[in-house]
Design a protein around this motif. Sequence first.
Motif, PDB file in Angstrom:
ATOM      1  N   PHE A  87       0.820  -1.208   0.000  1.00  0.00           N
ATOM      2  CA  PHE A  87       0.000   0.000   0.000  1.00  0.00           C
ATOM      3  C   PHE A  87       0.856   1.262   0.000  1.00  0.00           C
ATOM      4  N   ALA A  88       2.059   1.158   0.562  1.00  0.00           N
ATOM      5  CA  ALA A  88       2.966   2.305   0.461  1.00  0.00           C
ATOM      6  C   ALA A  88       3.297   2.590  -0.992  1.00  0.00           C
ATOM      7  N   GLY A  93      -7.955   9.874  -1.176  1.00  0.00           N
ATOM      8  CA  GLY A  93      -8.612   9.562   0.084  1.00  0.00           C
ATOM      9  C   GLY A  93      -8.891   8.087   0.234  1.00  0.00           C
ATOM     10  N   TYR A  94      -9.362   7.438  -0.851  1.00  0.00           N
ATOM     11  CA  TYR A  94      -9.715   6.031  -0.730  1.00  0.00           C
ATOM     12  C   TYR A  94      -8.491   5.148  -0.563  1.00  0.00           C
ATOM     13  N   THR A  95      -7.355   5.471  -1.208  1.00  0.00           N
ATOM     14  CA  THR A  95      -6.156   4.657  -0.999  1.00  0.00           C
ATOM     15  C   THR A  95      -5.600   4.844   0.408  1.00  0.00           C
ATOM     16  N   VAL A  96      -5.759   6.031   0.982  1.00  0.00           N
ATOM     17  CA  VAL A  96      -5.339   6.256   2.368  1.00  0.00           C
ATOM     18  C   VAL A  96      -6.172   5.392   3.310  1.00  0.00           C
ATOM     19  N   VAL A  97      -7.482   5.334   3.081  1.00  0.00           N
ATOM     20  CA  VAL A  97      -8.352   4.526   3.947  1.00  0.00           C
ATOM     21  C   VAL A  97      -7.977   3.048   3.847  1.00  0.00           C
ATOM     22  N   MET A  98      -7.729   2.548   2.639  1.00  0.00           N
ATOM     23  CA  MET A  98      -7.347   1.147   2.490  1.00  0.00           C
ATOM     24  C   MET A  98      -5.975   0.871   3.099  1.00  0.00           C
ATOM     25  N   LEU A 122     -10.759  -5.314   7.374  1.00  0.00           N
ATOM     26  CA  LEU A 122     -11.736  -5.610   6.333  1.00  0.00           C
ATOM     27  C   LEU A 122     -12.685  -4.434   6.114  1.00  0.00           C
ATOM     28  N   ILE A 123     -13.120  -3.811   7.196  1.00  0.00           N
ATOM     29  CA  ILE A 123     -14.067  -2.695   7.067  1.00  0.00           C
ATOM     30  C   ILE A 123     -13.440  -1.543   6.299  1.00  0.00           C
ATOM     31  N   LEU A 124     -12.207  -1.164   6.654  1.00  0.00           N
ATOM     32  CA  LEU A 124     -11.567  -0.028   5.986  1.00  0.00           C
ATOM     33  C   LEU A 124     -11.224  -0.358   4.540  1.00  0.00           C
ATOM     34  N   ALA A 182     -14.603  -0.209   2.719  1.00  0.00           N
ATOM     35  CA  ALA A 182     -15.109   1.165   2.678  1.00  0.00           C
ATOM     36  C   ALA A 182     -14.301   2.020   1.711  1.00  0.00           C
ATOM     37  N   GLY A 183     -12.975   1.828   1.679  1.00  0.00           N
ATOM     38  CA  GLY A 183     -12.155   2.572   0.733  1.00  0.00           C
ATOM     39  C   GLY A 183     -12.515   2.255  -0.706  1.00  0.00           C
ATOM     40  N   GLU A 184     -12.800   0.996  -0.993  1.00  0.00           N
ATOM     41  CA  GLU A 184     -13.199   0.620  -2.357  1.00  0.00           C
ATOM     42  C   GLU A 184     -14.525   1.243  -2.743  1.00  0.00           C
ATOM     43  N   ARG A 185     -15.481   1.274  -1.765  1.00  0.00           N
ATOM     44  CA  ARG A 185     -16.775   1.867  -2.083  1.00  0.00           C
ATOM     45  C   ARG A 185     -16.640   3.376  -2.304  1.00  0.00           C
ATOM     46  N   LEU A 186     -15.760   4.025  -1.541  1.00  0.00           N
ATOM     47  CA  LEU A 186     -15.513   5.442  -1.770  1.00  0.00           C
ATOM     48  C   LEU A 186     -14.910   5.658  -3.150  1.00  0.00           C
ATOM     49  N   GLU A 187     -14.034   4.748  -3.560  1.00  0.00           N
ATOM     50  CA  GLU A 187     -13.433   4.845  -4.889  1.00  0.00           C
ATOM     51  C   GLU A 187     -14.499   4.786  -5.979  1.00  0.00           C
ATOM     52  N   LEU A 188     -15.454   3.870  -5.842  1.00  0.00           N
ATOM     53  CA  LEU A 188     -16.520   3.766  -6.837  1.00  0.00           C
ATOM     54  C   LEU A 188     -17.477   4.945  -6.769  1.00  0.00           C
ATOM     55  N   GLY A 189     -17.449   5.689  -5.653  1.00  0.00           N
ATOM     56  CA  GLY A 189     -18.291   6.870  -5.563  1.00  0.00           C
ATOM     57  C   GLY A 189     -17.948   7.920  -6.591  1.00  0.00           C
TER      58      GLY A 189
END
Length: 813
Positions: A132-133, A142-147, A178-180, A183-190
């Motif tokens: 992830f780094a 934002g979504y990659t930071v959350v993941m 798992l939650i983050l 959630a990051g993936e769903r934000l990405e699709l947003g």
Amino acid sequence: MKLPASKQPQEGQNHQRTALNPIQAPGRMWRVPLLAAAILTLLGAIWAGWIRMGWPWPAIQPSMVGAHGPLMVSGFFSTLISIERAVALRQRWPYVGPLLSGVGGILILTGAGGPLPALLLTAGSFWLVLVFAAILRMHHTGYTVVMALGALALFAANLLWTAGWPVYRVVLWWAAFLILTIAGERLELGRLVRLPRLVNNLFMIVTGLFCAGLVISLFASQTGTRLAAAGLAGLAIWLLRYDIARKTIRQTGLPRFAAICLLSGYAWLLAGSVIGLRYGAVPAGFIYDAFLHSIFLGFVFAMIFAHAPIIFPAILNIPVQYSPLSYLPLILLHLSLALRMWGGLLNGITILIFLILTARSIFSGLRSGAKDVPAHSTERGSTEQPPENPAWPRRRWIWSLLALLAAGASGALLRLWMAGGFPSGIQYVNVRHAHSHLMFFAWVTPALMALIATRLPALTGRSLPAGMRWSVGITLVFGMLSFPPFFLWGYELAVIGGLRLPFSIAISTLNLLAWYAFALFYRRAVKAARPSRPLKLWNAALLFLMAASLGAWARAVLSAFKINDPFLAAAAVHIFLDLFSNGWAVLGLLGLAYAAKPELVRRQSGWEDPLLLLGLPLSFLLAGPVHLVPADLRTLASAGGLLAAAGLFLHLRVLWPVYKGEFWAGWGAPLALLAVKAGLDAAITLPALASWGEAAGLRILYLHILLLGSVTLALVTAGLQQWYASIQRQMRWLGWSAFVLLGSLLPLTGLWPAALGGSWRLWAAALFAGGPSLALIYILLRIWRDNEHKEGLSNREGKVETQPRSSQPVEAA
């Protein structure tokens, strides 16, 4: 768990387009063993979870039971997500992470001692942080930071677990991974719906609240857990309100399925957050279990079901075909979470079914070459001809005849052993259960399904859904597989090598699931079709089949919770038996009788349908012991019985003038026996007659009149009329033998004079019980000869067509 944004499709598209080109995707050969290790770890985690639920099954090694959580999260999920990230980066070094976590999970399964397995899992999670780094360097959003925060949560959880912290103190951090990530993936699709900046900021606020609660939980577990739960509640509400699934649920096929998975998963996440807010940190017990499984099963696995068509094509570079069967594990997942003892078993079975269906989708994609085949047009004004009848219902029907033969042979053996004594180790109750399950599960249900399927194209003007073929086949297979465990153990746990396994119950459960799958495909086949008399009856029949299955589930719940109430037990049994027989079987064969004649297909219904459909749901209590049913319920059931009997008589008044001329070789005999059955139904509405019939032992005769005399003769007749009209006259042998068998049962009832009793009655019943089996063997031989004859004609016609036009005597060919 998706590809980088530049390579992502719109959610719910045909996901074979997301599969990477082999030239562009290094390390493809590495993925299969890594994925196999992840799935093996998942299976081990399921087994450990079942043992933790109290099932008396052996542990592969002593420490495996306590490693249920680490196996599921650090073993399976960490390996799977790491593989997908390695595929997305298109480099080789990220594969070190899933290799470490996969090997660590396998070592836990094998019982390797020392800290090595935990260290490997921790090292694998640290490698995911490095991955992830690298992702953040390329896509700092934002979504990659959350993941990335999710990967850090996994690494922290594994560090704490390796350091000796108890699982209940670490599990919230595993859940955060798992939650983050999700959630990051769903934000990405947003980004596809262009969410306002304020909405994105709101997402980051609730995510920050959740992460703050995580950190505080290390020092103040109650305060930190409640704060994290508040963040989860905000996140769940955000996802329910702003996720793209709210739009894709309006589509059809895969987009709708994925949206239903996602939205239902968000609902479970909200339920888990409410539990966390109310109770805080709980180290064990029911609340602890409910909190974790709402998140890990209700939320996480619903996400897995939704994303599987993306994950597996990306990992394996193989197209995956969507099938409506995918709804089956999703439905089971939500149903099983409402239970605990049986729910734990069904949770695992649900995941196994999901894996099986996913493998089937992969193989289907390989066979089809990922080519979309347009369905038959059903729009008005279409100039296409109605589709031809498929060939598979005939083969399913023939296999069902073989199951009927086995059921008949087992019934004859039962009568023989009742007369001469049972062999050592063979019990009457088990043989009876095996015989009845073959009749219900392997003969009546798949045969009726196949006959309905073969009539549908002409009635609906469209081709059958591909999954209908498999649902009928699975029903037939599980119906046949139910015979050995019921014959050997009945409903008791099977004892094999010191193990106690619920084989009979498990196979019955799988059979019920196959029924649900057929019902889904049936609804798809008749959607928007013009309602006709047969379709209306089959719609009602499927509803009663679903209602009958509730009786089986109710009986299992009573057994699981050790509720020993005779009335509830009898009610559950007769919900299944009577709604199956009188609802599914009788309404189904009435639909076949109407479908066989064009003038009956177009006939409008009168009072017969309302009377029958109103009465049947009430009348099942009439079959139970009279003394167990309260007087007021008995009165209500009697009213239902009279309505149902009247409706059935009205149906017979319509059908009998059409079919009375073909008694032994057609529908005449089944309809006549159906009239006898309706008369008996009307008689038992009087409590005095019902008590007398119960004391006289008329129940067995009644069931044979219905299932052998009426239903079986009707299903064989319908099949011969549809596919083997040339040998339909041979039905008379089966009809005569069925009537003789019914006559041989009379001396076993209270209708027979006591002065004429004796052991000869059992021997006579045993002798004539084999008659239908012999007649069925004769019919099957004629069917085999007819198939051979048709195949020979087809081969000769093929040879004639391949000859040159100048060849002289074509007739000689």
